[in-house]
Scaffold this active site. Sequence first.
Site, short mmCIF file in Angstrom:
data_model
loop_
_atom_site.label_atom_id
_atom_site.label_comp_id
_atom_site.label_asym_id
_atom_site.label_seq_id
_atom_site.Cartn_x
_atom_site.Cartn_y
_atom_site.Cartn_z
N ASP A 74 26.33 -8.22 -22.77
CA ASP A 74 27.46 -8.69 -21.97
C ASP A 74 27.00 -9.35 -20.68
O ASP A 74 27.62 -10.31 -20.21
CB ASP A 74 28.39 -7.51 -21.66
CG ASP A 74 29.13 -7.02 -22.89
OD1 ASP A 74 29.04 -7.68 -23.95
OD2 ASP A 74 29.79 -5.97 -22.80
N GLY A 75 25.90 -8.85 -20.11
CA GLY A 75 25.38 -9.45 -18.89
C GLY A 75 24.96 -10.90 -19.09
O GLY A 75 25.08 -11.73 -18.17
N ASN A 148 34.56 -10.32 -14.97
CA ASN A 148 34.67 -8.85 -14.97
C ASN A 148 35.33 -8.31 -13.72
O ASN A 148 36.40 -7.71 -13.79
CB ASN A 148 33.29 -8.21 -15.14
CG ASN A 148 33.00 -7.80 -16.56
OD1 ASN A 148 33.74 -8.14 -17.48
ND2 ASN A 148 31.91 -7.07 -16.76
N SER A 192 34.46 -0.47 -13.11
CA SER A 192 35.71 0.23 -12.81
C SER A 192 35.86 1.50 -13.63
O SER A 192 36.27 2.55 -13.12
CB SER A 192 36.89 -0.72 -13.07
OG SER A 192 38.13 -0.05 -12.88
N SER A 194 33.49 3.39 -14.84
CA SER A 194 32.55 4.41 -14.38
C SER A 194 33.01 5.07 -13.08
O SER A 194 32.54 6.15 -12.73
CB SER A 194 31.16 3.80 -14.19
OG SER A 194 31.14 2.91 -13.10
#
Length: 293
Positions: A74-75, A148, A192, A194
């Site tokens: 995803d990064g 994100n 968010s 986490s």
Amino acid sequence: MKIAVYGQKLEKNNITYLNQFLLYVFNNSIEIYIEKDFFKILLSFKEFRNFNIPVFSNYKELKGVDLMFTFGGDGTILSAIPLIRDSGIPIVGVNTGNLGFLATFSKDVFLKEIDKIFQKKLYIIPRSLLYLETSIKNLNKFFNFALNEIVVFRNETVSMINIDVHIDDEFLTSYWSDGLIISTPTGSTGYSLSCGGPIISPDNKNFVLTPISPHNLFSRPLIISDCKKLHLKVHSRVKYYSLSMDTRLLSLKKENELFISKAPFYIYLFQERKNTYFKTLREKLLWGVDQRN
């Protein structure tokens, strides 16, 4: 057809998959461009040294591209957003990383579905972004959009910061905390989450405000409509605070106020029919692993 390829690194166990993909592209006379730094990584492996492929280095060079393929997690997709911007180029995320909430194509499935991908017979999912403006025009060439989240947090101090938040010019509260996350539905499964934030499916038109370690038992994540506009002012014992937008980070003076709203464009992600968002949640978050269920 014209495609672009982007990645940040390449593990040896992924060479075979990428090689098969490139051979498919060449055999079908597809015009291909590879991001400059990623191409340098490919050239460090003998399997790719005979390939003569044109490179690109910025979004201006992607004019006319039909698809962007990213190889990573995803990064990697988040890092590719400043290259795509508002061009509308769909992203095919091939997951060679860990999580894969955005990069939903596994390496094996990707090769099996490659004909459908190039024929655009799979789902194209729009994802909303955040847009940032500041009271002091010092962002220079910083790409001020986030898929994100936008995060404000303390910088060079162990003390908490105060963040005054206004929504549509109405005062909400002052968060006394390590920071504040403003997340899209796409980012709700990231930082968010986490910090105790809710999971929001990407078809919802919302933002979520999630405080980071607030020193107040009554500070809880707040979901608001994405048509709202936010105004943030930071108070800190030191001169600067930190600001992150997806994978990009910089320091701002505390006098620099932030204005956040929904971006006027979307990012588009390819997704195979059976690999739904809820299926991804169930697998990535290990829901149902308890055998009693």
